[in-house]
Design a protein around this motif. Structure first.
Motif, PDB file in Angstrom:
ATOM      1  N   ALA A  17       0.814  -1.215   0.000  1.00 16.02           N
ATOM      2  CA  ALA A  17       0.000   0.000   0.000  1.00 16.02           C
ATOM      3  C   ALA A  17       0.850   1.268   0.000  1.00 16.02           C
ATOM      4  O   ALA A  17       0.438   2.295  -0.522  1.00 16.02           O
ATOM      5  CB  ALA A  17      -0.957   0.007   1.188  1.00 16.02           C
ATOM      6  N   GLY A  18       2.029   1.207   0.642  1.00 15.08           N
ATOM      7  CA  GLY A  18       2.983   2.299   0.505  1.00 15.08           C
ATOM      8  C   GLY A  18       3.009   3.348   1.590  1.00 15.08           C
ATOM      9  O   GLY A  18       3.878   4.216   1.579  1.00 15.08           O
ATOM     10  N   PHE A  19       2.088   3.305   2.566  1.00 11.96           N
ATOM     11  CA  PHE A  19       2.152   4.296   3.646  1.00 11.96           C
ATOM     12  C   PHE A  19       2.897   3.710   4.842  1.00 11.96           C
ATOM     13  O   PHE A  19       3.059   2.503   4.970  1.00 11.96           O
ATOM     14  CB  PHE A  19       0.760   4.775   4.055  1.00 11.96           C
ATOM     15  N   GLU A  20       3.384   4.596   5.721  1.00 15.79           N
ATOM     16  CA  GLU A  20       4.132   4.136   6.878  1.00 15.79           C
ATOM     17  C   GLU A  20       3.249   3.246   7.743  1.00 15.79           C
ATOM     18  O   GLU A  20       2.113   3.617   8.067  1.00 15.79           O
ATOM     19  CB  GLU A  20       4.646   5.330   7.690  1.00 15.79           C
ATOM     20  N   GLY A  21       3.785   2.090   8.127  1.00 13.20           N
ATOM     21  CA  GLY A  21       2.917   1.086   8.710  1.00 13.20           C
ATOM     22  C   GLY A  21       3.124   0.720  10.154  1.00 13.20           C
ATOM     23  O   GLY A  21       2.299  -0.009  10.715  1.00 13.20           O
ATOM     24  N   ASP A  22       4.192   1.182  10.794  1.00 13.13           N
ATOM     25  CA  ASP A  22       4.405   0.823  12.194  1.00 13.13           C
ATOM     26  C   ASP A  22       3.783   1.887  13.093  1.00 13.13           C
ATOM     27  O   ASP A  22       4.468   2.698  13.712  1.00 13.13           O
ATOM     28  CB  ASP A  22       5.892   0.650  12.486  1.00 13.13           C
ATOM     29  N   ILE A  23       2.461   1.868  13.146  1.00 14.78           N
ATOM     30  CA  ILE A  23       1.700   2.817  13.944  1.00 14.78           C
ATOM     31  C   ILE A  23       1.050   2.028  15.082  1.00 14.78           C
ATOM     32  O   ILE A  23       0.199   1.163  14.842  1.00 14.78           O
ATOM     33  CB  ILE A  23       0.610   3.523  13.110  1.00 14.78           C
ATOM     34  N   PHE A  24       1.474   2.297  16.316  1.00 19.63           N
ATOM     35  CA  PHE A  24       1.015   1.502  17.454  1.00 19.63           C
ATOM     36  C   PHE A  24       0.280   2.364  18.480  1.00 19.63           C
ATOM     37  O   PHE A  24       0.452   2.195  19.683  1.00 19.63           O
ATOM     38  CB  PHE A  24       2.207   0.792  18.105  1.00 19.63           C
ATOM     39  N   THR A  25      -0.563   3.254  18.003  1.00 17.43           N
ATOM     40  CA  THR A  25      -1.290   4.155  18.885  1.00 17.43           C
ATOM     41  C   THR A  25      -2.303   3.382  19.734  1.00 17.43           C
ATOM     42  O   THR A  25      -3.072   2.572  19.220  1.00 17.43           O
ATOM     43  CB  THR A  25      -2.034   5.226  18.060  1.00 17.43           C
ATOM     44  N   ASP A  26      -2.285   3.652  21.027  1.00 16.46           N
ATOM     45  CA  ASP A  26      -3.213   3.004  21.944  1.00 16.46           C
ATOM     46  C   ASP A  26      -4.543   3.748  21.912  1.00 16.46           C
ATOM     47  O   ASP A  26      -4.621   4.922  22.285  1.00 16.46           O
ATOM     48  CB  ASP A  26      -2.636   3.032  23.358  1.00 16.46           C
ATOM     49  N   THR A  27      -5.595   3.087  21.468  1.00 16.48           N
ATOM     50  CA  THR A  27      -6.917   3.705  21.409  1.00 16.48           C
ATOM     51  C   THR A  27      -7.881   3.040  22.390  1.00 16.48           C
ATOM     52  O   THR A  27      -9.096   3.041  22.182  1.00 16.48           O
ATOM     53  CB  THR A  27      -7.486   3.637  19.981  1.00 16.48           C
ATOM     54  N   GLY A  28      -7.327   2.471  23.451  1.00 17.40           N
ATOM     55  CA  GLY A  28      -8.153   1.871  24.483  1.00 17.40           C
ATOM     56  C   GLY A  28      -8.367   0.388  24.298  1.00 17.40           C
ATOM     57  O   GLY A  28      -7.849  -0.227  23.371  1.00 17.40           O
ATOM     58  N   VAL A  29      -9.146  -0.189  25.205  1.00 19.99           N
ATOM     59  CA  VAL A  29      -9.368  -1.638  25.192  1.00 19.99           C
ATOM     60  C   VAL A  29     -10.810  -2.000  24.861  1.00 19.99           C
ATOM     61  O   VAL A  29     -11.178  -3.174  24.911  1.00 19.99           O
ATOM     62  CB  VAL A  29      -8.975  -2.263  26.556  1.00 19.99           C
ATOM     63  N   SER A  58      14.213   7.926   8.217  1.00 18.78           N
ATOM     64  CA  SER A  58      13.389   8.178   9.393  1.00 18.78           C
ATOM     65  C   SER A  58      11.971   7.643   9.251  1.00 18.78           C
ATOM     66  O   SER A  58      11.370   7.678   8.168  1.00 18.78           O
ATOM     67  CB  SER A  58      13.336   9.684   9.663  1.00 18.78           C
ATOM     68  N   THR A  59      11.428   7.125  10.377  1.00 21.08           N
ATOM     69  CA  THR A  59      10.016   6.797  10.508  1.00 21.08           C
ATOM     70  C   THR A  59       9.502   7.503  11.766  1.00 21.08           C
ATOM     71  O   THR A  59      10.259   8.161  12.475  1.00 21.08           O
ATOM     72  CB  THR A  59       9.788   5.281  10.664  1.00 21.08           C
ATOM     73  N   GLN A  60       8.238   7.324  12.064  1.00 15.09           N
ATOM     74  CA  GLN A  60       7.690   7.901  13.285  1.00 15.09           C
ATOM     75  C   GLN A  60       8.270   7.250  14.528  1.00 15.09           C
ATOM     76  O   GLN A  60       8.217   7.829  15.610  1.00 15.09           O
ATOM     77  CB  GLN A  60       6.162   7.765  13.290  1.00 15.09           C
ATOM     78  N   ASN A  61       8.852   6.056  14.375  1.00 13.85           N
ATOM     79  CA  ASN A  61       9.344   5.310  15.531  1.00 13.85           C
ATOM     80  C   ASN A  61      10.848   5.351  15.707  1.00 13.85           C
ATOM     81  O   ASN A  61      11.347   5.094  16.809  1.00 13.85           O
ATOM     82  CB  ASN A  61       8.904   3.843  15.423  1.00 13.85           C
ATOM     83  N   VAL A  62      11.590   5.650  14.640  1.00  8.07           N
ATOM     84  CA  VAL A  62      13.039   5.543  14.744  1.00  8.07           C
ATOM     85  C   VAL A  62      13.730   6.419  13.707  1.00  8.07           C
ATOM     86  O   VAL A  62      13.203   6.632  12.603  1.00  8.07           O
ATOM     87  CB  VAL A  62      13.480   4.059  14.566  1.00  8.07           C
ATOM     88  N   ASP A  63      14.883   6.952  14.077  1.00  8.22           N
ATOM     89  CA  ASP A  63      15.798   7.583  13.127  1.00  8.22           C
ATOM     90  C   ASP A  63      17.003   6.677  12.978  1.00  8.22           C
ATOM     91  O   ASP A  63      17.571   6.204  13.974  1.00  8.22           O
ATOM     92  CB  ASP A  63      16.269   8.955  13.629  1.00  8.22           C
ATOM     93  N   LEU A  64      17.418   6.414  11.733  1.00 14.94           N
ATOM     94  CA  LEU A  64      18.557   5.545  11.474  1.00 14.94           C
ATOM     95  C   LEU A  64      19.528   6.293  10.574  1.00 14.94           C
ATOM     96  O   LEU A  64      19.203   6.614   9.427  1.00 14.94           O
ATOM     97  CB  LEU A  64      18.083   4.255  10.819  1.00 14.94           C
ATOM     98  N   THR A  65      20.706   6.602  11.103  1.00 13.81           N
ATOM     99  CA  THR A  65      21.696   7.390  10.369  1.00 13.81           C
ATOM    100  C   THR A  65      22.879   6.513   9.987  1.00 13.81           C
ATOM    101  O   THR A  65      23.485   5.852  10.839  1.00 13.81           O
ATOM    102  CB  THR A  65      22.192   8.579  11.216  1.00 13.81           C
ATOM    103  N   VAL A  66      23.187   6.496   8.691  1.00 12.05           N
ATOM    104  CA  VAL A  66      24.317   5.726   8.169  1.00 12.05           C
ATOM    105  C   VAL A  66      25.464   6.685   7.873  1.00 12.05           C
ATOM    106  O   VAL A  66      25.276   7.719   7.233  1.00 12.05           O
ATOM    107  CB  VAL A  66      23.910   4.966   6.886  1.00 12.05           C
ATOM    108  N   SER A  67      26.643   6.334   8.354  1.00  9.81           N
ATOM    109  CA  SER A  67      27.817   7.195   8.144  1.00  9.81           C
ATOM    110  C   SER A  67      29.048   6.335   7.920  1.00  9.81           C
ATOM    111  O   SER A  67      29.066   5.141   8.248  1.00  9.81           O
ATOM    112  CB  SER A  67      28.038   8.116   9.348  1.00  9.81           C
ATOM    113  N   GLN A  68      30.093   6.972   7.368  1.00  7.08           N
ATOM    114  CA  GLN A  68      31.364   6.275   7.138  1.00  7.08           C
ATOM    115  C   GLN A  68      32.472   7.120   7.735  1.00  7.08           C
ATOM    116  O   GLN A  68      32.571   8.327   7.475  1.00  7.08           O
ATOM    117  CB  GLN A  68      31.602   6.052   5.644  1.00  7.08           C
ATOM    118  N   ASP A  69      33.335   6.506   8.563  1.00  2.13           N
ATOM    119  CA  ASP A  69      34.383   7.276   9.231  1.00  2.13           C
ATOM    120  C   ASP A  69      35.649   7.358   8.375  1.00  2.13           C
ATOM    121  O   ASP A  69      35.702   6.826   7.248  1.00  2.13           O
ATOM    122  CB  ASP A  69      34.680   6.707  10.621  1.00  2.13           C
ATOM    123  N   GLU A  70      36.657   8.012   8.907  1.00  3.43           N
ATOM    124  CA  GLU A  70      37.898   8.242   8.151  1.00  3.43           C
ATOM    125  C   GLU A  70      38.626   6.951   7.827  1.00  3.43           C
ATOM    126  O   GLU A  70      39.410   6.896   6.868  1.00  3.43           O
ATOM    127  CB  GLU A  70      38.811   9.181   8.936  1.00  3.43           C
TER     128      GLU A  70
END
Length: 471
Positions: A126-138, A388-400
């Motif tokens: 479907a293509g939209f961000e899917g890890d949405i875990f909002t608590d809307t009660g029981v 980035s997603t609503q749940n996590v930022d993931l940064t890829v880098s390369q050092d010297e």
């Protein structure tokens, strides 16, 4: 890339498998620090089962074959089955806009929302961000309320363009089932799957799970530490159709698999699915990039491994400290289920399910991916950046020194509740446009696949089961 070994043909008997697993499981639990596990194996209509370990390291309650474990995202197969029952009845067309059945469906991209179909939700395209875990009660209205929190969820790619695992999409499917059936998701499970399959230990909520010997999840409170009871038992009820709460025994899970292996028919002859529908659900709908710990293609709910010897189908499930695995080989009458409550569950699963398939079928479990012994040093500039997603930022880098790093910063309320902290992992070149973590994460080396182009020579997405967009 590590590939499965050639098949030599299954020559074992179900009795041999039963005796071996019962004898070996206690030692395997100790080896992989898994508190408890329950398993069931089906062959030609006969089921054997076993269990070992403790359900809760704080109480010492022993695991038995009538113990219930959370099955996590294997629940998606149950939701897909409920959807396909409606297709059988002529109530749902997989290829018309999903809004036909759920007019209130809204996401951040109005054009995409109008184009998304039920098939796309079933196949994670479907293509939209899917890890949405909002608590809307029981309450029984929690999934209805969940639909309302998706109105500003971003679209990551055009509907149907890519495969990206989507939990929220299955909550939407669960809500569609509720609307068309006129009753709650839990009632739909009971009336349309539990009852015709005569399941005895299937519990859609904690209130029912507590009536049985229920497993508690176990997590590491510090890296490398022993697995101890998790701070909470279950996830939010709004995600129930995606796999947040459903618990059962390994035998009940195998009973469900048997129905799919036997053309949608329950043991008493009741057609839970119309003839031919189970086979349609198993057909490949979309191919995946090589993600190592996931299948090669996806059906209508089912994960598929397309191997030289045949197709291996099923699904995995992960909740808070509980891991579940279901695999079967279409056309053979063979299925295996493994339910666990912590530890290095992926390695245990490969030992248990791998040996069962080798004994009883011609299909071999795909080997887990591993980093090369001598990784090639590469220029990682195409991969560098933050995804980035609503749940996590993931940064890829390369050092010297040319070493590649992934810095992961959790942002969700659930991660905070579980005490998740920022992590740094070293990545090395795997193959093509993919990297892999040098050290295992919960027993797994996970390929990080980089896809697309942002117009400046950088990858548009980092795919780790989810297509995470560059920011």
């Amino acid at each position: 890339m590590v590939r499965p070994t050639p098949s030599v043909g299954g020559v074992g008997t179900l009795t041999d498998t039963q005796n071996r697993l019962r004898a070996e499981l206690p030692a395997l639990l100790e080896k992989y620090d898994v508190p408890a596990a329950a398993w069931a194996v089906l062959k030609d209509g006969e089921v054997v089962e076993g269990a070992a370990g403790v359900l809760h390291r704080g109480t010492g309650v022993e695991a038995t074959t009538d113990s219930v474990f959370q099955i996590g995202s294997i629940t998606k197969l149950w939701t897909a089955t409920l959807v396909m029952q409606l297709v059988d009845e002529g109530e749902v067309d997989l290829d018309v806009p999903f809004r036909t059945y759920l007019p209130d469906f809204r996401i951040g991209d109005e054009d995409a929302a109008a184009r998304i179909t039920t098939r796309m939700l079933l196949t994670h395209t479907a293509g939209f961000e899917g890890d949405i875990f909002t608590d809307t009660g029981v309450g029984d209205d929690c999934i209805e309320k969940f639909v309302g929190v998706l109105h500003d969820v971003p679209q990551l790619f055009l509907p149907g363009e890519l495969w990206s695992y989507n939990n929220a999409g299955y909550s939407l499917l669960g809500r569609m089932v509720e609307v068309l059936r006129g009753k709650s998701y839990d009632e739909c499970l009971r009336d349309h799957i539990f009852t015709p399959l005569a399941l005895t230990h299937a519990a859609p909520t904690p209130y029912e799970a507590i009536m049985f010997r229920a497993a508690m999840g176990h997590v590491q409170h510090e890296p490398g530490g022993r697995y101890e009871p998790a701070p909470i038992w279950g996830m939010v009820r709004s995600n129930a159709p995606a796999g947040s709460l459903l618990s059962m025994t390994a035998r009940d899970l195998i009973t469900f698999a048997r129905m799919h292996l036997e053309d949608g028919k329950a043991q008493d002859g009741t057609q839970v699915l119309a003839p031919g529908t189970a086979a349609r659900m198993l057909e490949a709908q979309v191919e995946l990039p090589y993600l190592g710990v996931l299948g090669t293609s996806w059906g209508l709910g089912f994960e598929r491994y397309d191997l030289e010897e045949g197709v291996l189908a099923g699904h995995d499930g992960n909740t808070i400290g509980q891991n579940a695995y279901l695999r079967f080989v279409p056309g053979t009458g063979v299925a295996v289920a493994l339910l666990t409550n912590g530890g290095d569950a992926i390695e245990l699963y490969h030992d248990v399910a791998g040996s069962v398939l080798a004994e009883l079928t011609d299909v071999r479990m795909p080997a887990l991916p591993a980093p090369p012994a001598e990784p090639e040093r590469i220029d990682a500039s195409r991969f560098e950046g933050t995804y980035s997603t609503q749940n996590v930022d993931l940064t890829v880098s390369q050092d010297e020194d040319g070493r590649i790093w992934a810095d992961q910063v959790p942002k969700s309320e659930l991660a905070e509740e579980l005490g998740a902290e920022a992590e740094r992992r070293e990545l090395v070149h795997f193959e093509g446009d993919s990297l892999i973590n040098l050290e295992p994460i919960q027993g797994m080396h996970i390929p990080h696949v980089f896809l697309g182009d942002d117009g400046d020579g950088h990858a548009q997405y980092l795919h780790i089961g989810r297509a995470v967009r560059r920011v």
